[in-house]
Design a protein around this motif. Structure first.
Motif, PDB file in Angstrom:
ATOM      1  N   ILE A 598       4.899 -34.498 -15.215  1.00 27.43           N
ATOM      2  CA  ILE A 598       3.657 -35.146 -15.622  1.00 27.43           C
ATOM      3  C   ILE A 598       2.763 -35.346 -14.416  1.00 27.43           C
ATOM      4  O   ILE A 598       1.555 -35.129 -14.478  1.00 27.43           O
ATOM      5  N   VAL A 599       3.393 -35.721 -13.295  1.00 24.05           N
ATOM      6  CA  VAL A 599       2.630 -35.843 -12.062  1.00 24.05           C
ATOM      7  C   VAL A 599       2.564 -34.456 -11.430  1.00 24.05           C
ATOM      8  O   VAL A 599       3.583 -33.895 -11.077  1.00 24.05           O
ATOM      9  N   PRO A 600       1.372 -33.897 -11.335  1.00 18.06           N
ATOM     10  CA  PRO A 600       1.281 -32.525 -10.847  1.00 18.06           C
ATOM     11  C   PRO A 600       1.749 -32.418  -9.402  1.00 18.06           C
ATOM     12  O   PRO A 600       1.319 -33.184  -8.538  1.00 18.06           O
ATOM     13  N   GLY A 601       2.624 -31.484  -9.150  1.00 19.74           N
ATOM     14  CA  GLY A 601       3.054 -31.217  -7.791  1.00 19.74           C
ATOM     15  C   GLY A 601       2.334 -30.008  -7.256  1.00 19.74           C
ATOM     16  O   GLY A 601       1.226 -29.701  -7.687  1.00 19.74           O
ATOM     17  N   LYS A 602       2.965 -29.321  -6.351  1.00 20.30           N
ATOM     18  CA  LYS A 602       2.337 -28.128  -5.802  1.00 20.30           C
ATOM     19  C   LYS A 602       2.643 -26.947  -6.722  1.00 20.30           C
ATOM     20  O   LYS A 602       3.765 -26.794  -7.195  1.00 20.30           O
ATOM     21  N   ALA A 603       1.625 -26.142  -6.977  1.00 18.06           N
ATOM     22  CA  ALA A 603       1.844 -24.978  -7.831  1.00 18.06           C
ATOM     23  C   ALA A 603       1.202 -23.779  -7.180  1.00 18.06           C
ATOM     24  O   ALA A 603       0.196 -23.918  -6.479  1.00 18.06           O
ATOM     25  N   ASN A 604       1.796 -22.646  -7.361  1.00 18.92           N
ATOM     26  CA  ASN A 604       1.114 -21.446  -6.871  1.00 18.92           C
ATOM     27  C   ASN A 604       1.575 -20.194  -7.617  1.00 18.92           C
ATOM     28  O   ASN A 604       2.647 -20.160  -8.200  1.00 18.92           O
ATOM     29  N   VAL A 605       0.720 -19.217  -7.593  1.00 19.24           N
ATOM     30  CA  VAL A 605       1.029 -17.938  -8.233  1.00 19.24           C
ATOM     31  C   VAL A 605       0.737 -16.845  -7.220  1.00 19.24           C
ATOM     32  O   VAL A 605      -0.260 -16.902  -6.511  1.00 19.24           O
ATOM     33  N   GLU A 606       1.632 -15.889  -7.149  1.00 21.45           N
ATOM     34  CA  GLU A 606       1.391 -14.760  -6.254  1.00 21.45           C
ATOM     35  C   GLU A 606       1.754 -13.499  -7.023  1.00 21.45           C
ATOM     36  O   GLU A 606       2.828 -13.429  -7.602  1.00 21.45           O
ATOM     37  N   THR A 607       0.854 -12.537  -7.009  1.00 17.92           N
ATOM     38  CA  THR A 607       1.232 -11.270  -7.631  1.00 17.92           C
ATOM     39  C   THR A 607       1.115 -10.161  -6.595  1.00 17.92           C
ATOM     40  O   THR A 607       0.173 -10.135  -5.815  1.00 17.92           O
ATOM     41  N   HIS A 608       2.099  -9.322  -6.584  1.00 23.51           N
ATOM     42  CA  HIS A 608       2.040  -8.151  -5.713  1.00 23.51           C
ATOM     43  C   HIS A 608       2.302  -6.931  -6.561  1.00 23.51           C
ATOM     44  O   HIS A 608       3.166  -6.940  -7.421  1.00 23.51           O
ATOM     45  N   VAL A 609       1.543  -5.903  -6.296  1.00 29.61           N
ATOM     46  CA  VAL A 609       1.726  -4.678  -7.061  1.00 29.61           C
ATOM     47  C   VAL A 609       2.241  -3.605  -6.131  1.00 29.61           C
ATOM     48  O   VAL A 609       1.694  -3.403  -5.052  1.00 29.61           O
ATOM     49  N   PHE A 610       3.303  -2.974  -6.541  1.00 29.76           N
ATOM     50  CA  PHE A 610       3.862  -1.927  -5.699  1.00 29.76           C
ATOM     51  C   PHE A 610       3.765  -0.593  -6.405  1.00 29.76           C
ATOM     52  O   PHE A 610       3.686  -0.501  -7.624  1.00 29.76           O
ATOM     53  N   ASP A 611       3.814   0.410  -5.579  1.00 28.13           N
ATOM     54  CA  ASP A 611       3.694   1.769  -6.044  1.00 28.13           C
ATOM     55  C   ASP A 611       5.073   2.231  -6.539  1.00 28.13           C
ATOM     56  O   ASP A 611       6.016   2.318  -5.770  1.00 28.13           O
ATOM     57  N   LYS A 612       5.169   2.481  -7.823  1.00 27.66           N
ATOM     58  CA  LYS A 612       6.462   2.866  -8.373  1.00 27.66           C
ATOM     59  C   LYS A 612       6.900   4.244  -7.866  1.00 27.66           C
ATOM     60  O   LYS A 612       8.077   4.482  -7.613  1.00 27.66           O
ATOM     61  N   VAL A 613       5.920   5.139  -7.730  1.00 29.51           N
ATOM     62  CA  VAL A 613       6.242   6.482  -7.254  1.00 29.51           C
ATOM     63  C   VAL A 613       6.833   6.408  -5.853  1.00 29.51           C
ATOM     64  O   VAL A 613       7.828   7.054  -5.539  1.00 29.51           O
ATOM     65  N   GLU A 614       6.207   5.582  -5.011  1.00 34.75           N
ATOM     66  CA  GLU A 614       6.707   5.435  -3.652  1.00 34.75           C
ATOM     67  C   GLU A 614       8.134   4.886  -3.683  1.00 34.75           C
ATOM     68  O   GLU A 614       9.013   5.331  -2.946  1.00 34.75           O
ATOM     69  N   TYR A 615       8.358   3.937  -4.572  1.00 36.28           N
ATOM     70  CA  TYR A 615       9.665   3.312  -4.677  1.00 36.28           C
ATOM     71  C   TYR A 615      10.719   4.365  -5.024  1.00 36.28           C
ATOM     72  O   TYR A 615      11.786   4.424  -4.410  1.00 36.28           O
ATOM     73  N   VAL A 616      10.393   5.209  -5.994  1.00 35.71           N
ATOM     74  CA  VAL A 616      11.379   6.186  -6.458  1.00 35.71           C
ATOM     75  C   VAL A 616      11.552   7.321  -5.455  1.00 35.71           C
ATOM     76  O   VAL A 616      12.663   7.777  -5.193  1.00 35.71           O
ATOM     77  N   ILE A 617      10.439   7.784  -4.874  1.00 38.63           N
ATOM     78  CA  ILE A 617      10.518   8.987  -4.043  1.00 38.63           C
ATOM     79  C   ILE A 617      10.860   8.667  -2.593  1.00 38.63           C
ATOM     80  O   ILE A 617      11.560   9.435  -1.934  1.00 38.63           O
ATOM     81  N   VAL A 618      10.374   7.548  -2.090  1.00 37.56           N
ATOM     82  CA  VAL A 618      10.604   7.258  -0.677  1.00 37.56           C
ATOM     83  C   VAL A 618      11.648   6.151  -0.489  1.00 37.56           C
ATOM     84  O   VAL A 618      12.652   6.345   0.185  1.00 37.56           O
ATOM     85  N   ASP A 619      11.418   5.019  -1.108  1.00 35.28           N
ATOM     86  CA  ASP A 619      12.251   3.851  -0.793  1.00 35.28           C
ATOM     87  C   ASP A 619      13.713   4.045  -1.181  1.00 35.28           C
ATOM     88  O   ASP A 619      14.615   3.820  -0.370  1.00 35.28           O
ATOM     89  N   VAL A 620      13.957   4.477  -2.417  1.00 34.82           N
ATOM     90  CA  VAL A 620      15.346   4.588  -2.877  1.00 34.82           C
ATOM     91  C   VAL A 620      16.116   5.663  -2.103  1.00 34.82           C
ATOM     92  O   VAL A 620      17.205   5.381  -1.580  1.00 34.82           O
ATOM     93  N   PRO A 621      15.570   6.892  -1.959  1.00 33.85           N
ATOM     94  CA  PRO A 621      16.301   7.878  -1.160  1.00 33.85           C
ATOM     95  C   PRO A 621      16.531   7.413   0.279  1.00 33.85           C
ATOM     96  O   PRO A 621      17.594   7.663   0.843  1.00 33.85           O
ATOM     97  N   MET A 622      15.538   6.725   0.851  1.00 37.90           N
ATOM     98  CA  MET A 622      15.706   6.263   2.222  1.00 37.90           C
ATOM     99  C   MET A 622      16.857   5.268   2.317  1.00 37.90           C
ATOM    100  O   MET A 622      17.626   5.278   3.275  1.00 37.90           O
ATOM    101  N   ARG A 623      16.963   4.427   1.307  1.00 43.68           N
ATOM    102  CA  ARG A 623      18.029   3.440   1.323  1.00 43.68           C
ATOM    103  C   ARG A 623      19.393   4.134   1.278  1.00 43.68           C
ATOM    104  O   ARG A 623      20.307   3.814   2.030  1.00 43.68           O
TER     105      ARG A 623
END
Lengths: 674, 305
Positions: A598-623
């Motif tokens: 009821i007593v408002p505390g701290k609130a925040n929203v953060e959105t990040h958008v990532f490139d799915k193609v990069e994730y599949v083609i670069v990030d996963v194979p690199m891992r």
């Protein structure tokens, strides 16, 4: 020949002078070198574009053998585009770099790389010797890397730079494979050998050869899925380099793709279809990601992918037209692609320069924290607006001209084939191009509306104001061409038609050219009309409203009086509905802390958008790769004794290999005798 | 002279269009309602009024309505009348048509962002999204017509649309349906947006122009009329007789406009507004209808066996 020698001489002279002059002179020397190179190469290019091709060759030693230099309209077109953007970039850049004038060594590196980069680009466009081409390509890639990592004290910049360096070498790898293949089969380094070889083999081999080149050059141009370096490198570089990269350097890839299309004898319908499909995907995917970016320069970088997609649609259509023998389609496609190459180099560099000016004044690039810049920097805002309208492909500016050509190609193409699949492909491409246009409009109304309009979302430095005149002049020069192309499209499309005639072969009796030029004239007329209409209307409005009383007050807040800049729509809220729509396609990560009590505390929203193609083609194979290589970590134990042992073992193996092979052979012989 | 006929007729129709819509709605709801020319009188009154400008706004806010209005006049210049081409006509002119309208929208959207109001930002975001979604339907429809007739300009397409077989009637009707919905979406009317709603949170177009007043508001209001009349003219073109018999064409044209206005009024009387979250689906559905038209054309031309 003498001209080229002069260009080399100027560059060498400028490079030798730059390190030894005080900081404030370095820029002037560089400008002098770049201007001279640009003027001389433009003279050659205009001669090639408007009268006749320049062909020469010289002996490059036993390795290179004969190095052929040919400047045809295609080279000329790209040289002219490149020179203009390089000029605006260096004029703007020397002013931009004034903020870093204390760092002498960095400036020297930067200017030397800039000069070398320009030189390399000129030669990439004119040499037709595969080995020399690769050398210049490498010089271009490395100097661009140095240009990008100007702010090398930032970890992010270094990472982006190295990412770029690696990917541009994958690009070189593919191109090299193609060149080696041809050289292996024909023994010649000349580009002509590519034509000879590809016309002598089966179509399937020609197709594979072309695809090698296409993939290679796609890395440079930024077609999806080879685009992943682009959104890192562009924001990391200083603004004038971002403009240069987006406007010109990625166009080297486009040049390569078109050049190879001219050289490799291939099934054009098949190649055209492949390019068309990849381009439509690139265009849509690029702009879809662009909308959700918060960093202004990153947003622009994703837009480069979109525009490369549009150029690619043109190239694909042109290739289809060539394959099907329809000169109208061929003209519309290639001319559209070439015009869009020109147009994109103009408005994208302008957008990057304007964004750079905003960054230098406000020290912020996050759109969510900007706002109301138009009041402090009206000229920058107008320039950004102009370029935004142009990049959305809206009349009366230049972006519309190229998109119109591509649209006419598409609508013409609907009728030319009896194959159902072809017609469906074309209608889907139309769908794609329209969607790209709509999304671009969405993106730039957001970017301009949030960053430049409304009230400021953070406290700007007191002294924030318009950049000095020297910084504005190059931008207005670009703006001039943006408007001029929109109003007199026939002049520029006329130039492009000289390039297109390379494909159709016939220069004198080329029918589509006058056909499209008359249409262009009418489009130019319509552009004039819309400007005049708006001006007349605004004049009438001014005359009428002069007589009545106009007042000003706070923005209407629907009854809420204490308006705050925090209440404004942000870029995140602007694109919220859209984000929910595309969530299945992109990777959206949202961190949210809601107000639960009821007593408002701290609130925040953060959105990040990532490139799915990069994730599949670069990030996963690199891992996975890292996991695999991690198993051999025990070898790297840090004690010198072991390393000496490895060395000894290695040398031992190298020496014994011949013996072992001989032993194996004799063993085999032994068995045979038995 | 003859080529400006469509421009003149569209201007005339725009004067009574909203009046008929309002009148239809009032009749359906059992009220007497204002006269047919009341909306245009309201606009004329607005032209004479002074204006209040927000302190947050810049010159963008002041030029936006003029550019918006100019873009619509520009678009109207392309509309043919029967087989008389519009004032400006070239191959692919409908691309210019759509992009000129988009230019106007661009400025309206940034004009709304210029006020720094959360409400207007909301309207701007919705307008941008919905106009993006509606665009493909128009282009695919025009693509189908281009495939059908073999021409790529408004004038040529409408001049050579012939109503021979049954399927071509079906295409005409479907195309009309798509154009009506496009007109409704573009003008922010009923199933997508309710111009008469009283809650800003549920508006699209109205909330975008909260801060506009005086002459600018008049321009924006009349732009809606013009846009309606423009789409009405496109629809009328599907049914105009080929040839130059103006004494047939003009009554058909006016009749089509009136009928269109009554249809709009009827839709507005009986339809409820969608939830905001359903709008995107609804608008995108239009694209699939135009794809259906495209398939119909393929069927007619015998490309699908």
């Amino acid at each position: 020949m003498i001209v080229l020698a002069f260009i080399l001489l100027f560059t060498v002279a400028a490079i030798l002078t730059v390190p030894f002059v005080p900081e404030n002179k370095k820029g002037i020397i560089t400008i002098a070198g770049v201007v001279l190179n640009a003027v001389f190469s433009s003279v050659l290019a205009s001669q090639a574009l408007f009268s006749e091709n320049i062909i020469m060759s010289f002996y490059g030693g036993p390795v290179f053998k004969e190095i052929a230099i040919r400047i045809d309209p295609l080279s000329a077109w790209f040289i002219l585009i490149m020179n203009f953007t390089v000029l605006t970039s260096i004029f703007y850049g020397t002013q931009y770099l004034k903020a870093y004038s204390q760092d002498s060594s960095k400036l020297t590196m930067h200017y030397v790389s800039f000069l070398l980069n320009h030189l390399a680009m000129i030669f990439i466009y004119i040499v037709q010797n595969t080995l020399a081409f690769l050398c210049f390509w490498e010089i271009m890639a490395v100097t661009t890397f140095v240009l990008v990592i100007f702010e090398s004290h930032k970890m992010e910049t270094l990472k982006a730079g190295i990412n770029y360096l690696i990917q541009s070498h994958i690009c070189i790898l593919f191109i090299m494979l193609g060149f080696i293949w041809v050289n292996f089969k024909t023994g010649s380094f000349d580009f002509v050998a590519i034509t000879q070889y590809s016309s002598s083999v089966q179509p399937a081999l020609g197709f594979v050869l072309y695809m090698l080149f296409f993939i290679g050059f796609s890395f440079k141009a930024g077609f999806v899925p080879f685009h992943t370096w682009l959104p890192y490198a562009h924001p990391a570089a200083p603004a004038h380099v971002s403009g240069l990269m987006s406007g010109v350097i990625i166009k080297l890839g486009i040049y390569g793709i078109i050049r190879m299309l001219l050289l490799v004898q291939v099934n054009y319908v098949l190649v055209g279809t492949v390019i068309l499909v990849i381009s439509v995907i690139s265009g849509i995917y690029g702009v879809m990601l662009a909308i959700l970016q918060h960093n202004l320069k990153r947003l622009l970088a994703y837009h480069s992918i979109e525009n490369i997609g549009i150029i690619g649609i043109g190239i694909g259509l042109g290739a289809l037209g060539k394959g099907l023998g329809n000169h109208y389609l061929e003209f519309a496609g290639f001319a559209g692609a070439l015009m869009h190459t020109l147009n994109h180099s103009l408005f994208k560099s302008l957008l990057f320069y304007a964004a750079g000016s905003v960054y230098q004044a406000a020290h912020i690039l996050n759109v969510e924290k900007l706002g109301g810049i138009i009041k402090r920097m009206p000229q920058t805002a107008i320039l950004f607006l102009l370029a935004s309208v142009a990049i959305c492909g809206l009349p009366p500016f230049n972006g519309f001209i190229s998109e119109f050509l591509i649209y006419s190609g598409l609508f013409n193409a609907i009728n030319i084939s009896n194959h159902l699949s072809f017609t469906v492909l074309i209608i889907l491409s139309i769908f794609g191009l329209v969607l790209i246009g709509g999304l671009a409009l969405f993106c730039f109304t957001k970017a301009f509306g949030v960053a430049f309009l409304g009230a400021a979302r953070s406290k700007y430095p007191e002294e924030m104001q318009e950049p000095n005149k020297m910084m504005l002049v190059p931008k207005w020069a670009i703006a001039f061409f943006i408007v001029a192309i929109g109003l007199f499209p026939q002049l520029f499309v006329g130039g492009a038609s000289r390039v297109v005639s390379l494909f159709s072969g016939e220069t004198l009796n080329f029918q589509p050219s006058p056909y499209y030029l008359t249409i262009m004239q009418k489009v130019g007329f319509a552009s004039w009309t819309i400007i005049l209409l708006a001006m007349v209307l605004y004049y009438v409005r001014k005359k009428i409203t002069e007589k009545v009383i106009s007042t000003s007050g706070p923005t209407w807040g629907c009854g809420y009086e204490t308006a705050s800049s925090k209440l404004q729509y942000t870029s995140g809220s602007f694109s919220r509905t859209y984000r929910n729509l595309v969530k299945p396609i992109l990777r959206v990560v949202k961190h949210e802390e809601r107000i639960n009590s009821i007593v408002p505390g701290k609130a925040n929203v953060e959105t990040h958008v990532f490139d799915k193609v990069e994730y599949v083609i670069v990030d996963v194979p690199m891992r996975h790769l890292r996991g695999f290589i991690g198993r051999f970590k025990f070898l790297q134990n840090g004690s010198v004794q072991f390393y000496i042992l490895y060395g000894v073992v290695f040398i031992f193996i190298v020496i014994t290999i011949p013996f072992l092979i001989r032993a194996a052979y004799s063993l085999v012989d032994l068995f045979k005798q038995l | 002279m003859t080529s400006s006929l469509s421009l003149i007729l569209i201007f005339i129709s725009s004067l009574f269009f909203s009046g008929i819509v309002v009148r239809t709605k009032s009749i359906f709801s059992g009220r007497k309602g204002p006269g047919v020319f009341q909306p245009i009188k309201d606009i004329l009154r607005l032209f004479k009024k002074g204006a209040v400008y927000s302190e947050t706004s810049s010159f963008i806010f002041q030029i936006a309505p003029s550019i918006y209005f100019a873009s619509i006049i520009m678009a109207i210049l392309f509309i043919p009348f029967g087989n008389m081409p519009g004032l400006i006509s070239f191959k692919g002119d409908f691309v210019f048509f759509a992009y000129a309208l988009a230019l106007g929208k661009f400025f309206m959207i940034i004009g709304a962002m210029d006020t720094g109001s959360s409400f207007e930002g909301m309207g701007a975001a919705r307008e941008a999204l919905y106009s993006m979604l509606v665009e493909p339907a128009f282009f695919i429809l025009m693509g189908s017509l281009a495939l059908f007739t073999g021409h790529t300009s408004f004038a040529d397409i409408f001049a050579s649309l012939h109503f021979g077989s049954h399927i071509s009637y079906a295409i005409g009707v479907l195309a009309t349906f798509v154009f009506i919905i496009i007109a409704m979406v573009e003008n922010s009317r009923m199933p997508v947006d309710d111009p008469k709603t009283h809650l800003e949170l549920t508006m699209i177009h109205e909330v975008m122009i909260l801060d506009n007043s005086g002459f600018d508001l008049g321009l924006i209001m009349h732009a809606v009329n013009l846009k309606f009349a423009m789409y009405g003219a496109i629809i009328a073109n599907f049914f105009l007789t080929p040839g130059y018999e103006w004494y047939f064409s003009i009554p058909i044209f006016i009749g089509a406009q009136v009928l269109f206005a009554i249809i709009v009024g009827t839709i507005e009387s009986f339809e409820a507004r969608f939830r905001m979250s359903h709008n995107s689906q609804f608008i995108f559905m239009l694209t699939s209808i135009s794809l259906l038209i495209f398939l119909g054309v393929l069927l007619m031309l015998g490309k699908i066996v």
